[in-house]
Design an enzyme around this catalytic site. Sequence first.
Site, PDB file in Angstrom:
ATOM      1  N   GLY A 159       0.835  -1.190   0.000  1.00 49.35           N
ATOM      2  CA  GLY A 159       0.000   0.000   0.000  1.00 49.35           C
ATOM      3  C   GLY A 159       0.869   1.238   0.000  1.00 49.35           C
ATOM      4  O   GLY A 159       2.002   1.231  -0.481  1.00 49.35           O
ATOM      5  N   ARG A 160       0.343   2.337   0.573  1.00 45.88           N
ATOM      6  CA  ARG A 160       1.092   3.595   0.569  1.00 45.88           C
ATOM      7  C   ARG A 160       2.462   3.442   1.222  1.00 45.88           C
ATOM      8  O   ARG A 160       3.479   3.872   0.684  1.00 45.88           O
ATOM      9  CB  ARG A 160       0.296   4.671   1.313  1.00 45.88           C
ATOM     10  CG  ARG A 160      -0.986   5.129   0.649  1.00 45.88           C
ATOM     11  CD  ARG A 160      -1.576   6.268   1.453  1.00 45.88           C
ATOM     12  NE  ARG A 160      -2.859   6.730   0.946  1.00 45.88           N
ATOM     13  CZ  ARG A 160      -4.026   6.284   1.362  1.00 45.88           C
ATOM     14  NH1 ARG A 160      -4.084   5.361   2.303  1.00 45.88           N
ATOM     15  NH2 ARG A 160      -5.160   6.744   0.853  1.00 45.88           N
ATOM     16  N   ILE A 161       2.478   2.845   2.425  1.00 49.79           N
ATOM     17  CA  ILE A 161       3.745   2.735   3.152  1.00 49.79           C
ATOM     18  C   ILE A 161       4.673   1.736   2.477  1.00 49.79           C
ATOM     19  O   ILE A 161       5.877   1.987   2.345  1.00 49.79           O
ATOM     20  CB  ILE A 161       3.490   2.361   4.625  1.00 49.79           C
ATOM     21  CG1 ILE A 161       2.719   3.487   5.317  1.00 49.79           C
ATOM     22  CG2 ILE A 161       4.805   2.088   5.349  1.00 49.79           C
ATOM     23  CD1 ILE A 161       2.273   3.156   6.735  1.00 49.79           C
ATOM     24  N   THR A 241       7.056  -2.390  11.225  1.00 56.70           N
ATOM     25  CA  THR A 241       6.573  -1.074  11.651  1.00 56.70           C
ATOM     26  C   THR A 241       5.064  -0.980  11.429  1.00 56.70           C
ATOM     27  O   THR A 241       4.509   0.112  11.346  1.00 56.70           O
ATOM     28  CB  THR A 241       7.274   0.057  10.863  1.00 56.70           C
ATOM     29  OG1 THR A 241       7.096  -0.164   9.457  1.00 56.70           O
ATOM     30  CG2 THR A 241       8.765   0.099  11.183  1.00 56.70           C
ATOM     31  N   SER A 242       4.418  -2.123  11.341  1.00 54.59           N
ATOM     32  CA  SER A 242       2.980  -2.176  11.077  1.00 54.59           C
ATOM     33  C   SER A 242       2.206  -2.333  12.381  1.00 54.59           C
ATOM     34  O   SER A 242       1.889  -1.352  13.052  1.00 54.59           O
ATOM     35  CB  SER A 242       2.686  -3.333  10.113  1.00 54.59           C
ATOM     36  OG  SER A 242       1.306  -3.551   9.966  1.00 54.59           O
ATOM     37  N   ARG A 243       1.902  -3.558  12.748  1.00 52.05           N
ATOM     38  CA  ARG A 243       1.245  -3.884  14.006  1.00 52.05           C
ATOM     39  C   ARG A 243       1.893  -5.137  14.573  1.00 52.05           C
ATOM     40  O   ARG A 243       2.239  -6.064  13.835  1.00 52.05           O
ATOM     41  CB  ARG A 243      -0.259  -4.128  13.824  1.00 52.05           C
ATOM     42  CG  ARG A 243      -1.076  -2.869  13.584  1.00 52.05           C
ATOM     43  CD  ARG A 243      -1.205  -2.040  14.866  1.00 52.05           C
ATOM     44  NE  ARG A 243      -2.160  -0.944  14.701  1.00 52.05           N
ATOM     45  CZ  ARG A 243      -1.847   0.282  14.339  1.00 52.05           C
ATOM     46  NH1 ARG A 243      -0.574   0.567  14.049  1.00 52.05           N
ATOM     47  NH2 ARG A 243      -2.763   1.225  14.243  1.00 52.05           N
ATOM     48  N   GLU A 272       1.497  -4.442  23.404  1.00 50.10           N
ATOM     49  CA  GLU A 272       1.847  -3.082  23.835  1.00 50.10           C
ATOM     50  C   GLU A 272       0.891  -2.586  24.924  1.00 50.10           C
ATOM     51  O   GLU A 272      -0.309  -2.876  24.874  1.00 50.10           O
ATOM     52  CB  GLU A 272       1.764  -2.127  22.638  1.00 50.10           C
ATOM     53  CG  GLU A 272       2.839  -2.332  21.603  1.00 50.10           C
ATOM     54  CD  GLU A 272       2.748  -1.301  20.480  1.00 50.10           C
ATOM     55  OE1 GLU A 272       2.236  -0.194  20.712  1.00 50.10           O
ATOM     56  OE2 GLU A 272       3.188  -1.607  19.370  1.00 50.10           O
ATOM     57  N   HIS A 290       7.132   2.247  19.292  1.00 48.30           N
ATOM     58  CA  HIS A 290       6.037   2.665  18.406  1.00 48.30           C
ATOM     59  C   HIS A 290       6.224   4.124  17.967  1.00 48.30           C
ATOM     60  O   HIS A 290       5.351   4.974  18.186  1.00 48.30           O
ATOM     61  CB  HIS A 290       4.685   2.480  19.103  1.00 48.30           C
ATOM     62  CG  HIS A 290       3.558   2.257  18.137  1.00 48.30           C
ATOM     63  ND1 HIS A 290       2.511   1.425  18.394  1.00 48.30           N
ATOM     64  CD2 HIS A 290       3.319   2.767  16.893  1.00 48.30           C
ATOM     65  CE1 HIS A 290       1.664   1.419  17.373  1.00 48.30           C
ATOM     66  NE2 HIS A 290       2.144   2.230  16.449  1.00 48.30           N
ATOM     67  N   GLY A 292       6.970   5.070  14.684  1.00 48.39           N
ATOM     68  CA  GLY A 292       6.915   5.169  13.235  1.00 48.39           C
ATOM     69  C   GLY A 292       6.395   6.492  12.708  1.00 48.39           C
ATOM     70  O   GLY A 292       6.931   7.049  11.763  1.00 48.39           O
TER      71      GLY A 292
END
Length: 328
Positions: A159-161, A241-243, A272, A290, A292
């Site tokens: 996607g975008r990232i 760096t997602s979830r 988390e 977290h 990012g």
Amino acid sequence: MPRDKVKVVISRKLPKPIEQRMVELFDAELNATDEAFTENRIADALERADVFVSTVTDKIHAGLIAKAGKQLKMIAQFGAGVDNIDVKAAAERGIVVTNTPGVLTEDTADMTMALILALPRRMVQGVEALRRGEFEGWSPTWMLGHRIFGKRIGIIGMGRIGQAVARRARAFGLEVHYHNRNRVSPAIEAQFATTYWESLDQMISRMDIISINCPATPATYHLMHERRLRLLKPHAYIINTSRGEVIDEEALISALEAGQIAGAGLDVFENEPEINPRLLALKNVILIPHMGSATIEARTEMGEKVIINIKNFLDGHMVPDRVIPDLI
């Protein structure tokens, strides 16, 4: 309903200019302490608010939505991901859910690339050795890492990232590969000279670096499970760096402890804010809290998007960042 009468409850402390604008526009209730809302406090907010401005730390499940006040018409998420919200349950109650996509793309991609650079070159280990007084001068064989130029990176989620990571990876001489729920357009593939893999298993078994950039959904929960982690090369690095939930964290720790993979760079964690002590004990990981999208620019732009979404909704206009349950 006049905007200054609209009750907007904001669950976390936001950048000061955003909070000031919220107070000017609405009957805004701020969180001065930035203490994360408990479930009871979320329930209270949903009962009183016309609009609830949530963040990733607010777990808004179907049970809470069922008890929300009849006046609640909108949950405006301060963040791109909405895995903390039962969007389907909200839609069934006629509650609009919005998010803030796009504005954190470049910052998250920067952080991803920073981890991709720092982990193989052992930058954090070098800093720690320096602080411990272990640096005795240059040596041909001390603190050796691995170059990334010419290596293969497999991006999970284009996607975008994911595309922003691909752009950076190409600039550093990496060979870009990707796996996505749907194949991207030929133009995008050509832009990044990237190779599509329909099979995630086949892709990850051939990569030197894995970058996880997909959203957290039921389909991606523990996408990188124990069997898949065993497919990685022993010299491979994994970046997330997602979830945190996209990786089976216990399985990842076991693989790192056993030396089955070379290392991991993690900005997110499965439970988390609790961090597994076994992760903290590892030397072949970089762990960051977290961060990012943690830039002044991104967080301010996220707040501006929240305000735009609320204003458009109240004015009866199309909401630009409405989340549709069937599209998640």
